[in-house]
Design a protein around this motif. Structure first.
Motif, short mmCIF file in Angstrom:
data_model
loop_
_atom_site.label_atom_id
_atom_site.label_comp_id
_atom_site.label_asym_id
_atom_site.label_seq_id
_atom_site.Cartn_x
_atom_site.Cartn_y
_atom_site.Cartn_z
N TYR A 141 56.77 48.27 100.84
CA TYR A 141 57.58 47.34 101.61
C TYR A 141 58.71 46.76 100.75
N ASP A 144 61.27 49.43 100.38
CA ASP A 144 61.71 50.01 101.66
C ASP A 144 61.31 51.44 101.88
N ASN A 146 58.98 52.37 103.59
CA ASN A 146 58.62 52.47 105.02
C ASN A 146 59.87 52.72 105.88
N GLY A 147 61.05 52.55 105.29
CA GLY A 147 62.29 52.87 106.00
C GLY A 147 62.90 54.19 105.52
N HIS B 253 68.03 45.79 102.41
CA HIS B 253 67.86 47.20 102.76
C HIS B 253 67.18 47.32 104.11
N PHE B 254 66.44 46.31 104.48
CA PHE B 254 65.52 46.43 105.59
C PHE B 254 65.54 45.12 106.35
N ASN B 302 71.25 51.88 107.67
CA ASN B 302 70.18 52.86 107.48
C ASN B 302 69.09 52.71 108.54
N THR B 304 67.66 49.62 109.90
CA THR B 304 67.52 48.17 110.07
C THR B 304 68.18 47.39 108.93
#
Lengths: 467, 378
Positions: A141, A144, A146-147, B253-254, B302, B304
């Motif tokens: 997490y 990132d 998970n992305g 990033h997210f 990217n 989110t």
């Protein structure tokens, strides 16, 4: 009675491989011998090192704690009270290297689980650790992964794995980062709802084949249908990785190095020492225990006394252990956790993935003031068990001239080595009260009061800032 | 050149983690913005428009007030050549002005040295926050770093030592054991200097909150607390000319939409309250604020969030700033991007030089390591 040189060396080992030790513990360990103690530190028991039932009986809130400070407090409790000091110390090492922060993860139980993994796996081998790190939910997490999807990569984890966690900047290309990121697609987290109606979701590692890029990758000159573990296998065989990790181990356990971003252009302070560690890494297939065995038994380690500025965690934990009043469950542990943060090292919340700057960069005006005040307050409190033990040690030495008194205090609280200038100042202070005596109740009380002040002054010296 | 009768004061606010340029100053009429930000594009009806084609992020209302009051300059496309995508490296470059090698001297350390060559005032530069930023680090230049204004001081609150004369005596001893000793090494020297400076600074700076009262109620978050402390020390007239503080993490990033909104809510409110506080006390006319981040973020989102990029945006704030926009918003056309990033059009060392010369009255060249284009916002 062990000789003074053995005591000083053992104290050095225990400051670095643990969080310091009382005089009684030092004498006990000296009786076993230095190399035997190194082996004992390197081979802790399988248990966690504290009484888990006792911990959760007194601190039920630690179970799936929601507040970051509860998680920090639990770790602080473990660091102060562990019977396996190197397990906690190596966990701190990996935490500083694989810096993960609750500022973003926002899941204290998962942060604690990551530290727990460092505690349990920290003395195994580097490839195992990197795979576990890549599969650690808090890390996934944090960076990132998970992305990071098939056909739509997020290169955060891939970049930091290479730049900050293994090889160091300058030893790979931007393409290597992208290819590594492809290999880690589909490595993600699954979430399980909590038992209580209010609580963080528990995370677990999950591999999703449909989101994994099975295609061919070219990484560090090798080609294949690599997945994340293959990438790690390639990384850990690089000598650049051995050098990078060796320098981190040296900086943490031996002596302060320049800051990490300077490493690709500034040579190590002791090239021969790094070469020795690199060889130990290559010879042992990156076995951490084997590398540390070489490190702790080397002359470069034994000679590096007071060459390392204590991190806030080292200063806070070792002082609390010395004072001896945090040796069982009690209120006040959260204050120790806060204190680490106030001195510039909020545990499980580094300023960024690049971690804390170390060495003299721990010290600025504000941090120094806090360090001095914290240590001076605890060590001057003659009602605390650890300080009482120091008082008993002084009393055993009988009537003391001012110079003997200063030397005895420095000895029992460390031994701390100070330069001549500092010694003269402490001596001048001691001379104002004349000899230390214990014959009468009044005299003994006055002597204890003076010893408390002397310990506060020692805690306030520059030398005390070093381990 | 901007001028003030009082000594000029510079407050530096660092947005750590790389603030997203495109969603801070939003080019909402540019179709490329919508194309590249399918997931992160901010809805047009929520944007705070300030020109026909640019708007602030929806949570920057208090910043828009400063813009409307003519207290804000926007510096477009800031960065440096061959921009590094590493936070650590890029922040080091911004802090030291050394893009080609690792510098150890901070640019503000050099500023403080030039403002106070004899090092007479240990409060010339004050940092609020955890640890001293490299920008202020320069051997031999005293700076004060305070995590909490209320409890700052050496050997305070130690029962065994007490207060009054006994503590005074201990502080004298402390001062002597932190005196320079020959041949004890750089770290020991540095510790000695830091200890002596802390001693001097502590007793002075602690008086600041006692003298302060204000009708402004700052929000309860770290950046509001830091800027309130800056206001307190500034208004206590202790001779501080360089203040530093930071906030973050902007490393989105997210899940950027909620995170970025919260960050800008905190920063906008704190900055607006800070200037309102200064104006209420007639203390705003010699203060400018420099707001920067280490780089902008990737043009295309990217999913989110967005990854590390290059060109970014910086601000200069305060009564004495010549308001307006400076430089050009870098082109978002695919052929003009570098690996998907905005190409910086303005070197940050020119931005720094503008503050150093036109505000602080110093020779900027040795401070930023060369001559760079200055802008007219001061």
């Amino acid at each position: 009675m062990p000789n003074q040189a053995d005591i000083a060396l053992m104290a050095h080992l225990m400051r670095r491989a643990g969080f310091g030790a009382s005089r009684a513990e030092l004498e006990e360990r000296c009786a076993k011998g230095y190399e035997a103690t190194v082996e004992e530190l390197l081979n802790p028991g399988a248990d966690s090192g504290i009484d888990e039932d006792e911990l959760y009986r007194y601190f039920p809130q630690f179970e799936s704690s929601l507040a970051p400070v509860a998680a920090q407090t639990e770790w602080v409790y473990r660091m102060v009270n562990t019977k396996w000091p190197l397990k906690e110390k190596i966990a701190l090492f990996w935490h500083q290297l694989f810096a993960t922060g609750n500022s973003k993860v926002d899941n204290p139980p998962e942060m604690l689980a990551q530290v727990g993994m460092f505690r349990e796996e920290g003395l195994t081998n580097f490839p195992n650790l990197l795979v576990r790190l890549a599969q650690n939910p808090a890390m996934i997490y944090w960076l990132d992964n998970n992305g990071n999807h098939y056909g739509s990569i997020n290169e955060n984890w891939g970049r930091e794995l290479l730049e900050l966690f293994s090889m160091g900047v300058g030893h790979y290309s931007e393409d290597d980062i992208k290819e590594a990121s492809r290999a880690f697609t589909g490595w993600t987290i699954g979430a399980k709802p909590p038992r209580q109606p209010v609580g963080r979701f528990y995370w677990s590692f999950e591999f999703r084949p449909e989101d994994h890029d099975y295609g061919e990758k070219e990484f560090l000159g090798q080609t294949g249908n690599f997945d994340g573990s293959d990438i790690i296998d390639i990384i850990v065989k690089q000598e650049d990785t051995a050098r990078f990790l060796s320098r981190h181990l040296y900086n943490f356990f031996v002596a302060d190095e320049p800051q990490v971003p300077a490493w690709d252009i500034t040579p190590p302070n002791d090239q021969a020492a790094i070469d020795t560690l690199v060889k130990a890494y290559m010879d042992s297939n990156a076995d951490i225990k084997s590398i540390l065995r070489v490190l702790f038994n080397s002359d470069f380690f034994k000679n590096a006394r007071y060459q390392h500025v204590k991190s806030p965690a080292e200063l806070v934990i070792s002082t609390a252990r010395m004072a001896g009043n945090y040796n069982q469950p009690r209120t006040g542990f959260p204050l120790l956790a806060f204190e680490c943060g106030w001195q510039g090292q909020e545990l499980m919340n580094p300023p960024s993935v690049e971690s804390w700057h170390t060495g003299s960069e721990w010290i600025d005006g504000g941090a120094l003031v806090r360090r001095v005040n914290f240590a001076a307050k605890l060590l001057s409190d003659t009602s605390l068990p650890g300080v009482k033990a120091i008082m008993a040690g002084l009393r055993e030495r009988g009537t003391l001239s001012p110079a003997e008194f200063v030397r005895a205090c420095l000895d029992l609280v460390g031994p701390v080595e100070v330069d001549d200038g500092t010694f003269q100042e402490l001596l001048t202070q001691a001379q104002q009260g004349g000899d230390i005596t214990w014959d009468t109740e009044e005299g003994a009380a006055e002597s204890e009061k003076r010893a408390g002040v002397m310990l506060a002054l020692i805690a306030a010296t520059r030398e005390f800032q070093f381990a | 050149m901007a001028s003030t009768k009082k000594d000029p004061v510079l407050v530096v606010l660092q947005l750590s983690g790389a603030n997203d340029y495109l969603n801070t100053v939003v080019p909402f009429t540019n179709p490329l913005y919508r194309q590249n930000r399918p997931n992160l594009g901010l809805p047009e009806d929520q944007l705070i428009k300030f020109t026909d084609d640019l708007a602030f992020h929806p949570s920057m209302g208090p910043v828009k007030d400063l813009w409307d009051q003519g207290q804000m300059a926007i510096i477009h496309g800031i960065g440096y050549e061959n921009s590094s995508r590493s936070h650590f490296r890029s922040m080091d470059i911004w802090h030291t002005c050394e893009p080609d090698k690792v510098g150890t001297e901070g640019w503000l350390g050099r500023v403080i040295r030039d403002l106070d060559p004899a090092g007479e005032n240990v409060l010339k530069g004050v940092n609020f926050g955890q640890g001293l930023p490299r920008a202020m680090a320069l051997r031999g230049v005293p700076v004060t770093s305070v995590s909490d204004l209320a409890s700052y001081g050496v050997l305070t609150d130690i029962p065994a030592i007490g207060a009054g004369e006994e503590r005074e005596q201990m502080l004298e001893l402390f001062s002597r054991v932190y005196s320079p000793a020959i041949g004890t090494g750089m770290t020991m020297d540095y510790l000695g200097q830091t200890g002596r400076d802390a001693l001097k600074g502590a007793d002075i700076i602690k008086t600041a909150p006692e003298q302060y009262s204000s009708t402004i109620e700052y929000a309860d978050n770290p950046i509001a607390k830091s800027l309130k402390s800056v206001a307190q020390v500034h208004m206590a007239n202790l001779g501080t000319q360089i203040f530093y503080t930071q906030y973050g993490s902007f490393d989105t990033h997210f899940n950027q939409l909620p995170a970025h909104a919260k960050l800008w809510t905190d920063v906008s409110g704190a900055v607006n309250d800070f200037f309102a506080d200064l104006r209420e006390h007639d203390a705003a006319d010699n203060v400018v604020m420099l707001v920067f981040t280490e780089f902008g973020r990737r043009v295309q989102d990217n999913g989110t969030g967005c990854d590390h990029g290059r060109g970014g945006v910086a601000f200069a704030l305060g009564d004495m700033v010549n308001p307006g926009m400076y430089g050009e918003y870098p082109s978002m056309k695919a052929e003009d991007l570098f690996e998907g990033d905005l190409v910086p059009s303005y070197d940050f060392r020119g931005f720094y030089s503008t503050f150093a010369e036109r505000w602080l009255g110093l020779d900027a060249k040795p401070i930023v390591g060369g001559e760079y284009e200055q802008m007219g916002f001061l």
